[in-house]
Enzyme design. Structure first.
Site, PDB file in Angstrom:
ATOM      1  N   CYS A  63       1.269  -1.332  -0.296  1.00  0.00           N
ATOM      2  CA  CYS A  63      -0.245   0.225  -0.558  1.00  0.00           C
ATOM      3  C   CYS A  63       0.653   1.737   0.004  1.00  0.00           C
ATOM      4  CB  CYS A  63      -0.831  -0.109   1.123  1.00  0.00           C
ATOM      5  SG  CYS A  63      -0.211  -0.183   2.690  1.00  0.00           S
ATOM      6  N   CYS A  79      29.938  32.001  11.856  1.00  0.00           N
ATOM      7  CA  CYS A  79      30.449  31.604  12.817  1.00  0.00           C
ATOM      8  C   CYS A  79      29.811  32.539  13.888  1.00  0.00           C
ATOM      9  CB  CYS A  79      32.060  32.399  12.615  1.00  0.00           C
ATOM     10  SG  CYS A  79      33.287  32.323  13.579  1.00  0.00           S
ATOM     11  N   CYS A 128      33.642  35.104  13.948  1.00  0.00           N
ATOM     12  CA  CYS A 128      34.737  36.423  13.981  1.00  0.00           C
ATOM     13  C   CYS A 128      34.115  37.283  13.006  1.00  0.00           C
ATOM     14  CB  CYS A 128      35.298  35.258  13.144  1.00  0.00           C
ATOM     15  SG  CYS A 128      34.808  34.285  11.722  1.00  0.00           S
ATOM     16  N   CYS A 144      35.291  27.078  10.901  1.00  0.00           N
ATOM     17  CA  CYS A 144      35.297  27.895  10.190  1.00  0.00           C
ATOM     18  C   CYS A 144      36.801  28.113   9.375  1.00  0.00           C
ATOM     19  CB  CYS A 144      34.911  29.332  11.166  1.00  0.00           C
ATOM     20  SG  CYS A 144      34.823  30.850  10.802  1.00  0.00           S
ATOM     21  N   CYS A 204      39.086  30.874  11.595  1.00  0.00           N
ATOM     22  CA  CYS A 204      39.294  30.551  12.502  1.00  0.00           C
ATOM     23  C   CYS A 204      39.988  29.450  12.159  1.00  0.00           C
ATOM     24  CB  CYS A 204      38.003  30.689  13.590  1.00  0.00           C
ATOM     25  SG  CYS A 204      37.024  32.015  14.002  1.00  0.00           S
ATOM     26  N   HIS A 226      -1.888   1.791   7.287  1.00  0.00           N
ATOM     27  CA  HIS A 226      -1.692   1.249   6.183  1.00  0.00           C
ATOM     28  C   HIS A 226      -2.133   2.848   5.428  1.00  0.00           C
ATOM     29  CE1 HIS A 226      -4.565  -0.159   2.565  1.00  0.00           C
ATOM     30  NE2 HIS A 226      -5.012   0.533   3.119  1.00  0.00           N
TER      31      HIS A 226
END
Length: 531
Positions: free
Chosen positions: A138, A288, A299, A344, A347, A427
């Site tokens: 089904c 970030c 940053c 990042c 960073c 179902h």
């Protein structure tokens, strides 16, 4: 068979009759180029056998735009003032409208050929055929009925030369087995004469392509839907050689241009009827939130990517009452920390970050998957039975869509896949709107019957699992008095950016400047890889 935008075409099981005498002026080359057949017409004794209608390709023949403008203006011509019958020129179809017209007429004519008394006309049969349950299938039947009532997809498999687009060299596909099997099933649902069909062949081919669907265990209808659409795409991907393309690092300063570039990169690797119909674009923004020495967070680095999607899987919480609530939750900003930290590049470390997903460009056919099934930390599956209200028509997503370009995102519901019960005993059924009579029908395996949407409380409930929406564009009629709601499917091509969802034809020129100089604008120079 040929298609002419200025003519009325009648398809009668292998014969195409035009209402204009111009058909006699067709050249042998034009007929050979456009005529496409999937099966030969059976003889009179075998007329009740299932037949295919004539098919068209992506090329159309029409008069030049100048000649059409002259005729429309009523300017006298040299040949006794009669409209000019000018030379037919070959064009690449920008939409699938010619396919739709042929299928609309061809379905009726197919059934009229089978039943001279007209009692079992297509408008009483087509699209209202049940699917036998082969044993816990089904889930499959529900998804297939929803896809069957996706009119542009059904038109493609009934009236388009899809075999000419099968990519036999794509190792990710099935060498055309999946699409051929699905096309056969579509033919039985729309051109057949029985009230139900047993999809044994389709189920067998599905199991070969996806072994997890072998046997007769219950599965998830959305899982089947996603795999089937992906399989059809890979079988019909018009790109023969996929180049490697690196994602651009975007900072959010030029979203419209960056989104167009990302879409162009995607089309260099993926072009099919599935892309044309179902695929939109999400904007994924990472920011970030790394703690700085001065005590501040972040940053300043922002990374934006534009990702394609084929359906939206929306979460449900205790606060969700409507479909818009679920969509807001999907687009809600989240913090990534702990094991989910983001790397990042500024960073040069894994840091806390915020992630936000927005709808940027929406497709002609929008599939919504409500995430009703969840897993606990210990792997225990449960179902969310919260009732969700969803619109039946005129669902306006203009405030949700972040791009300012493209079509107005107004959607009408045309099908729903339902799940009733719990995770261990449930179902699947479906509701769908018929293309001919506009009525809603309930599909419960082999049983099909018309329903009253209000009495069935269609538009709300805890059983709605996958929702299927058509984007409707309001198209003025020739008399200028009436406006028709229409779903327009534009064929995506590298060489025709005016058909891309971000802009359309009117603004094509201003986007050429954002494309790479590597683009080739002439289809003939790149062959299949440019269409």
């Amino acid at each position: 068979l040929w298609y002419r935008s200025s003519l009325t075409i009648i398809v009668i099981m292998g014969n195409c009759t035009s209402s204009s005498n111009e058909s006699n002026q067709r050249t042998e080359h034009a007929v050979r180029h456009e005529r496409q057949w999937s099966d030969r017409v059976p003889n009179q004794k075998n007329r009740r056998a299932l037949q295919s209608m004539a098919r068209v390709g992506s090329r159309v023949f029409r008069q030049s735009s100048m000649e059409l403008d002259i005729n429309a203006a009523g300017i006298p011509h040299e040949n006794g003032g009669q409209p000019k019958q000018g030379t037919l020129k070959e064009h690449k179809a920008s939409t699938y409208e010619h396919v739709h017209q042929i299928v609309e007429e061809g379905i009726d004519n197919c059934h009229e050929t089978k039943y001279a008394d007209g009692e079992n006309s297509s408008r009483n049969i087509s699209g209202k055929v049940g699917l036998s349950n082969l044993g816990n299938t089904c889930f499959m039947n529900s998804s297939l009925q929803c896809l069957s009532n996706t009119i542009p997809l059904t038109d493609y498999f009934l009236g388009y030369d899809f075999r000419g687009e099968i990519n036999y060299d794509n190792f990710l596909g099935t060498k055309g087995q999946m699409v051929s099997s699905y096309a056969e099933l579509t033919k039985h649902l729309w051109l057949g004469s029985d009230s139900s069909y047993q999809p044994t062949g389709f189920k067998s081919n599905l199991g070969e392509f996806a072994p997890q669907f072998q046997g007769y265990e219950q599965h998830d209808s959305q899982e089947l839907l996603a795999l089937l659409l992906d399989g059809i795409h890979e079988d019909l991907n018009r790109v023969e050689s996929r180049p490697y393309i690196e994602d651009n690092d975007c900072d959010g300063s030029n979203d419209e241009g960056d989104a167009i570039t990302a879409w162009s990169h995607y089309l260099q690797r993926n072009r099919s009827i599935i892309v044309d119909l179902f695929q939109g674009q999400l904007r994924n923004t990472m920011t970030c939130r790394n703690r700085q020495p001065d005590g501040t967070f972040g940053c300043g680095h922002v990374n934006v990517k534009f990702d394609p999607f084929m359906y939206l899987s929306l979460p449900i919480s205790d606060k969700c009452n409507t479909l818009d609530d679920c969509l807001d939750l999907f687009c809600e900003e989240e913090l990534l920390a702990g094991d989910e930290q983001w790397y990042c590049p500024k960073c040069k470390a894994h840091v806390d970050a915020t992630k936000k997903i927005d709808l940027f460009m929406l497709p002609p056919i929008l599939i919504i998957h409500l995430k009703r099934f969840s897993f606990s930390t210990w792997g225990q599956k449960s179902k969310i039975d919260r009732s969700i209200r969803y619109p039946l028509s005129d669902w306006n997503l203009s405030k949700k869509k972040q791009s300012q370009s493209g079509c107005n995102p107004l959607y009408d519901l045309y099908a729903v896949s339902h799940h009733k019960g719990n995770v261990s005993s449930g179902h699947y059924t479906a509701h769908a709107k018929n293309r001919f009579d506009g009525e809603w029908y309930n599909f419960n395996d082999s049983q099909v019957h018309r329903i009253d949407p209000a009495r069935e409380q269609l538009g709300s409930g805890s059983s709605a699992y996958c929702l299927f929406y058509n984007r409707v564009e309001r198209v003025p009629q020739a008399n200028g008095r009436h406006v028709e709601k229409k779903t327009i499917i534009r064929r995506q091509s590298i060489s025709r950016p005016e058909l891309w969802p971000h802009l359309q034809r009117a603004k094509a020129a201003e986007w050429k400047s954002v494309l790479s100089n590597d683009f080739v604008w002439d289809d003939d120079k790149k062959g299949r890889n440019s269409i």
